[in-house]
Design a protein around this motif. Structure first.
Motif, mmCIF file in Angstrom:
data_model
loop_
_atom_site.group_PDB
_atom_site.id
_atom_site.type_symbol
_atom_site.label_atom_id
_atom_site.label_comp_id
_atom_site.label_asym_id
_atom_site.label_seq_id
_atom_site.Cartn_x
_atom_site.Cartn_y
_atom_site.Cartn_z
ATOM 1 N N SER A 90 0.843 -1.189 0.000
ATOM 2 C CA SER A 90 0.000 0.000 0.000
ATOM 3 C C SER A 90 0.882 1.244 0.000
ATOM 4 O O SER A 90 1.714 1.420 0.897
ATOM 5 N N LEU A 91 0.685 2.081 -1.002
ATOM 6 C CA LEU A 91 1.406 3.344 -1.091
ATOM 7 C C LEU A 91 0.511 4.431 -0.528
ATOM 8 O O LEU A 91 -0.557 4.729 -1.082
ATOM 9 N N LEU A 92 0.922 5.006 0.583
ATOM 10 C CA LEU A 92 0.148 6.050 1.254
ATOM 11 C C LEU A 92 0.724 7.399 0.850
ATOM 12 O O LEU A 92 1.861 7.727 1.178
ATOM 13 N N LEU A 93 -0.049 8.178 0.136
ATOM 14 C CA LEU A 93 0.484 9.325 -0.591
ATOM 15 C C LEU A 93 0.384 10.655 0.141
ATOM 16 O O LEU A 93 0.880 11.665 -0.358
ATOM 17 N N SER A 94 -0.227 10.683 1.302
ATOM 18 C CA SER A 94 -0.478 11.983 1.943
ATOM 19 C C SER A 94 0.803 12.731 2.274
ATOM 20 O O SER A 94 0.835 13.962 2.279
ATOM 21 N N LYS A 95 1.884 12.004 2.564
ATOM 22 C CA LYS A 95 3.155 12.647 2.886
ATOM 23 C C LYS A 95 4.202 12.399 1.804
ATOM 24 O O LYS A 95 5.404 12.521 2.047
ATOM 25 N N SER A 96 3.753 12.050 0.629
ATOM 26 C CA SER A 96 4.684 11.722 -0.452
ATOM 27 C C SER A 96 5.338 12.977 -1.012
ATOM 28 O O SER A 96 4.740 14.058 -1.035
#
Length: 525
Positions: A509-515
């Motif tokens: 799972s790639l969590l993008l909020s802090k990407s």
């Protein structure tokens, strides 16, 4: 050059070991300035896979000495890799300078293993007058065998088997030699290379590095050049698609810190395929430091090949924008759904679930670690549903990107071990079915807590490229890069090697909020 003559000559080390060298002589009467290469691949080859033949250097007024290192080629002793070279280098330099045909001026050259032999010596050894190491590094971990914690599978196994075959040839073990050769040609080594190394060269560097890469408590060696050597005239040569590029940059920074004035040249080169003009550049450098008449020849401190404009440029430090990754969850199904948004502060960038199926791993193409290094169009990979793709809108203005692409994001996974393989590409204006890959990087995560989100940082290969108006920037993320790196089985008790029944389907799972995608400085100092 047809009249250039040579002879073979032995040199005895303090411990009685004889090292064999081949010496090429210029026409006329010496003595001459001397060029030295110390290498493990037989003096007759003299690294002509990348360098002009020694007779060419001799025709330009240099005595050329190509030496077989201890335990290789015609030299006596047992080959033990880098650990043997400091003492042997020091003694060889004294011997070369004592040759009646040498006028006392010494330059060294060579790439890869031959690059490292130029840089390590015993304390107190007088330095060469100038040095040209290429495609090499000092860390046996970060510069010679691993990236992001992942062993260089194709490269590390292949190189190790080359050395194992040379060992078998010296021992006249023809069965072993033919077995290794057959496995390399059939590419079976990608699956059984670990066992072949264990069987044929268990004390070799590659096998030791492979075993170290899978251990929790790593004890890697980093070699340390003498400061007195680093401050001498130094030309460092790297390639955008060479796995040792970070090593070359590291040496450049160490030389600056020591008080030297090194030169850095990074061109459009793989490890074995260089650019036109590389030989003359090196000859000019040697001439400027070993021949009085050319003392005024100067070169730029850092010269870089721009991968998109196809021109040489000076390094320019400038602030580069950052991008956030954004998706509504379909970035791995629709290659145009995921976005790269400049400097967005939004915390609602979404989540992408990426499934890595080891039965059909994503291949690594092009770049610096794959078995097809160099430029590559990865469009057909990006449209696969097991690759998450994030693309910017067309640029409104030209943008020059120089530095080290670095991707930050959070992940969670249903396995205790997984890989993130990342590619950075340019989508040229008007070419919808083209994704020209500029850089790749990998991060191997081991012994992680299943289902727990954690921050990740993936560092890619350095790059210089100019994006023109209308071009787009792309980041692609997958769970494999085969055979550049071994397949991660998702289970810590098994080695990351070829696909096997032990490899588990893995959901990342790639969590993008802090990407964030940033470009860090090519040179830190």
């Amino acid at each position: 050059m047809n009249s250039i003559k040579y002879r073979d000559e032995d040199f005895q080390l303090k411990d009685g070991t004889l090292l064999k060298s081949r010496i090429w002589f210029p026409q006329g009467n010496g003595p001459w300035p001397t060029l030295l290469m110390r290498q493990p691949y037989k003096r007759e080859i003299a690294s002509t896979v990348t360098y002009a033949h020694p007779s060419w250097w001799a025709s330009n007024g240099y005595l050329v000495v190509i030496q077989d290192v201890r335990g290789q080629g015609g030299s006596e002793g047992v080959f033990s890799g880098f650990s043997q070279e400091a003492s042997d280098t020091s003694q060889t330099h004294n011997w070369v300078r004592s040759l009646p045909e040498c006028n006392g001026l010494l330059g060294t050259y060579g790439f890869s293993y031959q690059g490292l032999t130029q840089l390590i010596a015993e304390e107190g050894t007088p330095p060469p007058d100038c040095i040209i190491p290429a495609m090499t590094g000092l860390s046996e971990d970060a510069h010679w065998s691993c990236e992001g914690g992942a062993f260089w599978w194709h490269l590390g196994i292949g190189w190790g088997l080359q050395l194992a075959a040379q060992k078998a040839q010296r021992e006249k073990n023809w069965t072993a030699w033919h077995e290794i050769r057959e496995n390399l040609e059939s590419k079976k080594y990608l699956f059984n290379g670990h066992e072949l190394l264990k069987k044929n060269d268990p004390e070799g560097m590659a096998y030791k590095w492979l075993n170290l890469s899978s251990r929790k408590n790593l004890q890697w060696k980093t070699h340390k050049p003498l400061d007195s050597w680093l401050i001498k005239p130094l030309l460092l040569i790297g390639g955008w698609w060479d796995p040792h590029l970070r090593g070359i940059i590291d040496i450049f920074e160490k030389a600056k810190k020591a008080g030297g004035n090194p030169k850095l040249l990074i061109g459009p080169a793989t490890h074995l395929q260089w650019w036109e003009g590389a030989q003359l550049t090196q000859l000019n450098f040697f001439d400027s430091h070993l021949k009085e008449k050319n003392k005024e020849i100067l070169s730029k401190k850092i010269s870089l090949w721009n991968l998109t404009t196809k021109n040489w440029e000076l390094s320019v430090k400038s602030k580069t924008p950052a991008w956030n990754l954004r998706s509504k969850g379909l970035a791995s199904i629709s290659h145009l759904e995921g976005g790269l948004v400049p400097n967005s502060d939004s915390q609602e960038n979404g989540e992408v679930n990426l499934v890595h199926d080891p039965w059909r791993p994503i291949p690594a193409i092009g770049g610096h670690l794959s078995d097809t290094p160099g430029e590559a169009n990865r469009f057909n990979l990006d449209i696969r549903p097991d690759v998450a793709v994030f693309t910017s809108i067309p640029f409104l203005n030209d943008l020059r990107l120089e530095g080290i692409p670095t991707l930050f994001l959070e992940t969670k996974c249903d396995r205790e071990s997984f890989d993130l393989f990342v590619a950075l590409s340019i989508i040229p204006n008007g070419l919808e079915n083209t994704a020209n890959q500029l850089s790749t990087g990998v991060l191997r995560i081991v012994n992680c807590d299943k289902g727990i989100k954690s921050p990740r940082k993936i560092t890619l290969q350095p790059v210089l490229a100019t994006f023109k108006q209308g071009d787009r920037l792309r980041i692609s993320i997958s769970g494999s890069g085969w055979p550049a790196i071994g397949i991660n089985p998702g289970q810590s008790q098994y080695l990351c090697e070829g696909p096997s029944p032990h490899c588990l389907v893995t959901t990342i799972s790639l969590l993008l909020s802090k990407s964030k995608l940033k470009f860090e400085s090519l040179i830190s100092s």
